[in-house]
Design an enzyme around this catalytic site. Structure first.
Site: not given
Ligand code: F6R
Length: 609
Positions: A489, A27, A486, A2, A75
């Site tokens: 992307e 936040r 990572k 928060c 949050w």
């Molecule tokens: C990679 C990334 C994506 C998400 C995927 C699922 O850095 O962020 O691969 O992990 O799109 O997203 P969530 O977890 O929000 O369902």
């Protein structure tokens, strides 16, 4: 996570606090609230669910004149994101007002005790307990009363407190959650971070763990919770307001990578006792289902699916139940057999990923008991589940996930332990060993960040690579998969994550001087096997980067570069191994001039199938 802001001084508090909240809205924005006290001691409180704009509309044209006040952007962690649970919170008399960021772990006992002693608590929050504890301890000195209240609280917190009868005094305290003091010319501020106060002052005191600050317009006195004096040096902050929102980091991704020790701390709060016992009260109602099920299916996408691999391995190891991960987009249209004896665990940071929601809904319709693991209170996935475990990692702004990966892993490990405990397959000794490793994890993550100080230079050295092959085995494989994801992307360089033993079945042909091998070679049951696979790559001229456990004497002989991480429980090793790999991806992307926080073609929440 928060946002907190407080003001005491000669100017109108209302506009200063609202502007501060605007800077802190990143936040969290489940609700916002403000409390103001006039010089005559009249209290004004307004709080509204939803974004700050809702609060601004509610107080427009009726914000009273006040020289002191507190404001909060929430949050949600404990209690739904509604008006009632929005901060600030008051005691029974309405004299004491509290705002809080963090989690009071023993809040149930505290609330029960307060109610037994005649207090009426009106919200579902842990925070309200603090207001009533201060009320009980108050004997004319707010700082004394706050210290007495905090001596009864366990957990993580940053709080700000004011008393209607002490109209120039704010008291703040910090334990494992950030809180800064701003010192102006005859005025003073409290805030979750400097972004909220930078428009007014650059003179800042960064509070440290266990600090309690007694703040007046003319200065600050700092003690510990026992009242012993503490000294904190004043810092002159020269960040721009934009840099301040990123905590002084160049990008949200880097900030979030560095936030991981705190995110882990928050995520584990209330889930592991000091002795190492592991608790998952959120899934207690499913204990019978945990005993009954014969299979476990995890569904997730991207990063979340790699965290789910760790969860599946742990469930299988500790219960003997078959447990597997299927990515959401495959699960929905080629579903595994599902019935009331199949436990389905949906893992999603956003809670809004269409590819994860659709199969989870399908599984619910087949009668499966469902647990959702998500970071987002009120998200769509929470409506599909019988029980929800929240990551409690705070909002993640960068598109590339970092702190939500590590907290997904730890939350799934806690869930795996809860399932195994329900089935009687996790012995006390095993539980305590795991619990102690979880408790040590935030510190270990902080050390992993320190140990990664050479990663920026290493990223420079490998900038010319055509592609990268990341490998791992057993529990180290998910870290390799996540490291590769990572890198691709954010840097747009091709990277593959592969089971090390599979290299020789095909992808080894990619390896040469231009395609380095990144081996997640932390200590594990299959370490020797993995090293043999690294040697196979090395024999094809591939340069080798190894992520290895501190103290591993031999790895230096086979790797060109080694990044060390601390020792931990094998099931938790991906949490530490991923840290240098996140940094490697980040610095590679920065060196290539990419938009790190919003990489091309990606979105933070993918709500289409
Ligand atoms: C990679 C990334 C994506 C998400 C995927 C699922 O850095 O962020 O691969 O992990 O799109 O997203 P969530 O977890 O929000 O369902």
């Amino acid at each position: 996570m928060c946002g907190i802001v407080g003001y005491t001084g000669p100017r109108e508090a209302g506009p200063i606090l609202i502007e501060g909240l605007r800077r802190l809205e990143y936040r969290g924005y489940d609700s916002a609230g403000i409390a103001l006290v006039s010089e005559a001691g009249d209290l004004f409180v307004e709080k509204k669910a939803g974004k700050l704009a809702n609060l601004q509309t509610a107080i427009a044209d009726r914000t009273p004149s006040a020289a002191i006040g507190l404001a909060h952007t929430r949050w949600a962690t404990h209690g739904r994101p509604n008006d009632l649970n929005a901060h600030p919170h008051q005691d029974c008399t309405g004299a004491i007002t509290v705002i809080h960021n963090g989690i009071i772990e023993n809040f149930r006992e505290l609330r029960d005790g307060l109610e037994a002693r005649g207090h009426t608590l009106t919200s579902e929050t842990d925070t309200e307990a603090i207001a009533h504890l201060v009320e009980e301890a108050y004997a004319g000195d707010l700082a004394d009363a706050v210290r007495a209240a905090l001596r009864q609280c366990e957990g993580a917190y940053a709080i700000a407190v004011m008393h209607r009868g002490e109209t120039d005094r704010l008291v703040g305290a910090r334990q494992n959650v950030p809180l800064v003091v701003g010192l102006g010319d005859g005025e003073a501020f409290l805030a979750s971070d400097v972004a909220a106060i930078l428009a007014h002052t650059r003179r800042v005191l960064f509070l440290e763990e266990g600090d309690v600050v007694d703040l007046r317009p003319w200065g600050a006195t700092i003690t510990n919770v026992e009242g012993a004096p503490r000294e904190r040096a004043e810092t002159l902050v020269d960040w721009s307001p934009e840099a301040a929102e990123k905590g002084g980091y160049d990008h949200f991704m880097l900030k979030e990578i560095h936030e991981q020790p705190d995110a882990l701390r928050q995520s584990l709060a209330g889930r592991v006792s000091t002795s190492g016992r592991i608790h998952a009260p959120e899934v207690a109602a499913l204990t019978e289902a945990f005993r009954r099920v014969t299979r476990v299916e995890l569904v997730a996408c991207g990063t979340a699916s790699y965290a789910a691999l760790v969860g599946a391995a742990a469930i299988q190891d500790w219960t003997g139940l078959p447990a597997r991960v299927t990515v959401g987009s495959e699960f929905r249209y080629s579903p595994p057999p599902l019935d009331e004896n199949t436990l389905v665990i949906a893992v999603t940071q956003s809670g809004e990923t269409a590819d994860t929601i659709a199969p989870t809904r399908w599984a619910r319709e087949q009668g499966c008991p469902i647990v959702a693991v998500t970071n987002t209170v009120g998200s769509a996935i929470t409506r599909e589940a019988n029980a929800v475990m929240f990551l409690q990692a705070g909002p993640e702004i960068a598109v590339a996930a970092s702190k939500t990966f590590v907290t997904q892993v730890t939350t799934l490990i806690v869930l795996a332990a809860a399932i195994a405990k329900a089935r009687g397959s996790l012995g006390l000794e095993q539980e305590l060993e795991l619990g102690q490793a979880l408790r040590a994890l935030p510190e270990a993550a902080a050390r992993a960040l320190e140990l990664a100080k050479d990663v920026p230079a290493m990223a420079e050295r490998y900038l010319g690579a055509r592609g990268f092959m990341f490998i791992g085995r057993g529990y180290t494989l998910p870290g390799a998969l996540e490291g590769a994801l990572k890198l691709k992307e954010v840097s747009y360089i091709h990277a593959e994550g592969y089971a090390a033993g599979e290299l020789k079945h095909g992808p080894i042909s990619l390896l040469d001087l231009e395609c380095p091998l990144v081996a997640v070679a932390t200590r594990s049951r299959v370490y020797d096997k993995l090293i043999s696979n690294v040697m196979e790559g090395r024999a094809r001229d591939a340069r080798v980067i190894a992520v290895a456990t501190e103290g591993d004497q031999g790895i230096g002989r086979i790797a060109d570069d080694v990044v060390w991480v601390p020792e931990t429980h094998e099931a938790l090793s991906p949490v530490l191994a991923v840290i240098p790999l996140q940094l490697f991806a980040y610095y590679t992307a920065v060196a290539r001039g990419n938009d790190v926080d919003q990489p091309r073609n990606l979105a933070k929440s993918v709500t289409v199938e």
